[in-house]
Design an enzyme around this catalytic site. Sequence first.
Site, mmCIF file in Angstrom:
data_model
loop_
_atom_site.group_PDB
_atom_site.id
_atom_site.type_symbol
_atom_site.label_atom_id
_atom_site.label_comp_id
_atom_site.label_asym_id
_atom_site.label_seq_id
_atom_site.Cartn_x
_atom_site.Cartn_y
_atom_site.Cartn_z
ATOM 1 N N ASP A 51 4.759 -22.574 -4.865
ATOM 2 C CA ASP A 51 6.077 -22.661 -4.441
ATOM 3 C C ASP A 51 6.163 -22.316 -2.989
ATOM 4 O O ASP A 51 6.101 -21.034 -2.489
ATOM 5 C CB ASP A 51 7.074 -21.688 -5.257
ATOM 6 C CG ASP A 51 8.532 -21.746 -4.640
ATOM 7 O OD1 ASP A 51 8.626 -22.616 -4.022
ATOM 8 O OD2 ASP A 51 9.021 -20.792 -5.318
ATOM 9 N N GLU A 130 -9.710 -5.374 19.776
ATOM 10 C CA GLU A 130 -9.929 -4.183 19.480
ATOM 11 C C GLU A 130 -8.587 -3.369 18.716
ATOM 12 O O GLU A 130 -7.639 -3.051 19.392
ATOM 13 C CB GLU A 130 -9.944 -3.476 20.596
ATOM 14 C CG GLU A 130 -11.161 -3.988 21.220
ATOM 15 C CD GLU A 130 -11.645 -3.116 22.788
ATOM 16 O OE1 GLU A 130 -10.651 -2.349 23.320
ATOM 17 O OE2 GLU A 130 -12.429 -3.405 23.478
ATOM 18 N N GLU A 132 -6.275 -0.798 16.663
ATOM 19 C CA GLU A 132 -5.857 0.287 16.542
ATOM 20 C C GLU A 132 -4.971 0.317 15.413
ATOM 21 O O GLU A 132 -4.379 -0.350 15.112
ATOM 22 C CB GLU A 132 -5.470 1.079 17.884
ATOM 23 C CG GLU A 132 -6.467 0.879 18.918
ATOM 24 C CD GLU A 132 -5.746 1.305 20.168
ATOM 25 O OE1 GLU A 132 -6.449 1.475 21.185
ATOM 26 O OE2 GLU A 132 -4.646 1.587 20.240
ATOM 27 N N GLU A 212 -9.209 7.563 17.850
ATOM 28 C CA GLU A 212 -8.334 6.986 19.137
ATOM 29 C C GLU A 212 -7.606 8.071 19.732
ATOM 30 O O GLU A 212 -7.589 9.544 19.261
ATOM 31 C CB GLU A 212 -7.389 5.649 18.913
ATOM 32 C CG GLU A 212 -7.981 4.407 19.489
ATOM 33 C CD GLU A 212 -8.053 4.581 20.837
ATOM 34 O OE1 GLU A 212 -7.541 5.184 21.403
ATOM 35 O OE2 GLU A 212 -8.962 3.470 21.315
ATOM 36 N N GLU A 220 -9.877 3.456 15.460
ATOM 37 C CA GLU A 220 -9.989 2.097 16.048
ATOM 38 C C GLU A 220 -11.556 1.684 15.384
ATOM 39 O O GLU A 220 -12.579 2.530 15.516
ATOM 40 C CB GLU A 220 -10.221 2.212 17.531
ATOM 41 C CG GLU A 220 -10.463 0.560 18.087
ATOM 42 C CD GLU A 220 -10.404 0.575 19.596
ATOM 43 O OE1 GLU A 220 -11.650 -0.069 19.901
ATOM 44 O OE2 GLU A 220 -9.689 1.257 20.057
ATOM 45 N N HIS A 269 -6.176 -4.540 22.202
ATOM 46 C CA HIS A 269 -6.766 -5.346 23.629
ATOM 47 C C HIS A 269 -7.671 -6.441 23.008
ATOM 48 O O HIS A 269 -8.578 -6.285 22.205
ATOM 49 C CB HIS A 269 -7.479 -4.438 24.248
ATOM 50 C CG HIS A 269 -6.844 -3.088 24.568
ATOM 51 N ND1 HIS A 269 -7.626 -1.683 24.694
ATOM 52 C CD2 HIS A 269 -5.587 -2.756 24.714
ATOM 53 C CE1 HIS A 269 -6.465 -0.873 24.848
ATOM 54 N NE2 HIS A 269 -5.564 -1.310 24.917
ATOM 55 N N ARG A 339 -7.419 0.280 33.664
ATOM 56 C CA ARG A 339 -6.961 -0.147 32.153
ATOM 57 C C ARG A 339 -5.461 0.117 32.143
ATOM 58 O O ARG A 339 -4.718 -0.310 31.176
ATOM 59 C CB ARG A 339 -7.284 1.066 31.198
ATOM 60 C CG ARG A 339 -8.926 1.100 31.125
ATOM 61 C CD ARG A 339 -9.372 2.422 30.167
ATOM 62 N NE ARG A 339 -10.874 2.243 29.959
ATOM 63 C CZ ARG A 339 -11.651 1.713 28.851
ATOM 64 N NH1 ARG A 339 -10.650 0.750 28.138
ATOM 65 N NH2 ARG A 339 -12.910 1.475 28.957
ATOM 66 N N GLU A 358 -10.171 -9.541 29.208
ATOM 67 C CA GLU A 358 -9.374 -8.522 28.243
ATOM 68 C C GLU A 358 -7.933 -8.498 28.273
ATOM 69 O O GLU A 358 -7.168 -8.120 29.618
ATOM 70 C CB GLU A 358 -10.069 -7.049 28.248
ATOM 71 C CG GLU A 358 -9.291 -5.992 27.288
ATOM 72 C CD GLU A 358 -9.608 -4.684 27.644
ATOM 73 O OE1 GLU A 358 -9.216 -3.803 26.605
ATOM 74 O OE2 GLU A 358 -10.329 -4.253 28.539
ATOM 75 N N ARG A 360 -4.574 -6.950 27.571
ATOM 76 C CA ARG A 360 -4.219 -5.576 26.826
ATOM 77 C C ARG A 360 -3.110 -5.261 26.324
ATOM 78 O O ARG A 360 -2.609 -4.404 25.603
ATOM 79 C CB ARG A 360 -4.635 -4.524 28.017
ATOM 80 C CG ARG A 360 -5.969 -4.622 28.525
ATOM 81 C CD ARG A 360 -6.017 -3.531 29.465
ATOM 82 N NE ARG A 360 -5.749 -1.931 29.159
ATOM 83 C CZ ARG A 360 -6.565 -1.219 28.431
ATOM 84 N NH1 ARG A 360 -7.854 -1.590 28.112
ATOM 85 N NH2 ARG A 360 -6.112 0.033 27.924
#
Length: 470
Positions: A51, A130, A132, A212, A220, A269, A339, A358, A360
């Site tokens: 359904d 990655e 967390e 973390e 993580e 990330h 970062r 990456e 983030r």
Amino acid sequence: MTPREVLALCREKDVKAVDLRFMDFPGLWQHTTIPVVKLDEEVFEDGLGFDGSSIRGWQAINESDMLIVPQPDTAFLDPFTELPTLVMICNVQDPITREDYSRDPRNVARKAVNYLKSTGIADTAFIGPEAEFFIFDDIRFEQGVHEAYYHIDSIEGQWNRGREERPNLGYKVRYKEGYFPVPPMDQMMDIRNEMMQTMIECGLDVECHHHEVATGGQSEIDLRFQPLVKMADQMLMYKYVVKNVARKWGKTVTFMPKPLYSDNGSGMHTHISLWKDSEPLFAGSGYAGLSDMAMHAIGGLLKHAPAVLAFTNPTTNSYKRLVPGYEAPVNLAYSQRNRSASCRIPMVSPSPKAKRVEFRCPDPSCNPYLAFAAILMAVIDGVQNKINPGPPLDKDIYDLPPEELAAVPKTPGSLEQALDALAVDHEFLLRGDVFSPDVIETWIHYKRKYEVEALRLRPHPFEFCLYYDI
């Protein structure tokens, strides 16, 4: 694995039940279970009915019949069920036309990969998230006409330093100091070890795990990069394993981005690279060892980030993480190693195969099929249109002078702003019919009605702290 191989595996492992799973529109895994005797080769062709009107964001009740079609290459043995159970992920189809359903998130991800191949740019998009998450000991929350509250507890929480625990052994993780202390400060190592080992037994390629930054059990576990659809499948397995292992330990896991006030939230990330004929395409002689293609990919990500965040950061809570001061990237810039930039180029290996971008901003509350597809479509647009990302920002962004910081574009400040950006900027998602107009419109409508407006209508507990005595 072929259908015959799946049936042989069922006999070999004495499987008694087959669990068929698919992803709903907002991002929760759904399932139905059949006795193993009902699984034959025809099921892999014909599918099984369900359904669709009972699934969030899907069919109307007058057109509710749909099919789930199991994919044999996704089969794995469920490590948690008492009865031996085989799990398979399914595609969703219309029972009349036998077309793949446009609102099936896995179908969107598959179309994104097929569109990439059709452009000739690359034949593979590798994704490495990655994710967390928090491991809590207790969670209570309620929302009613006359009350609204939440209460979180964790044996690691700094707020429990003075609690009578008979005995309280100390070793409470201080705010923002959870990255990387050894046990006994890190009280989640044995749990994460079991999560890691269970993932490996389910066929996932685990690279590492660790505590973390935040207090209260933030953790993580990282998986090795995989092709886009396979990685989205694996992220659902990842969440399933993490939640159920925690439950075995009498604990609870949340992938909610910002459950704790004043400490770091949980991000996801996401690393992406394009390959063709088994050769990496993001390595070159430019900035940070990147190719022109990689730079243009960054340009596409930065240009479309406000719209992409409607999928990669799809909750109202997501934007309580995306605030300055907590490593969360609110500035749309790129940099090597830095970062605090939303696009980072990790400098971890000289190998061309390790060269990637990456992104983030994403968080683990997202539907991975839709999030990874949106990221890829922004990357493709950047490559196709040779979008220049501008100069890198290799400074500490949070220490920039106000006038310099003001010139750096920002992420949306709320889910509502991200949805507004998506409403204006989604043409790049429509190419190749990857995200159909219906998918975009339904996503915006659902999120505005059931999340943005629902939250706006309700008094917030902190408002009583601010205003009750006015």
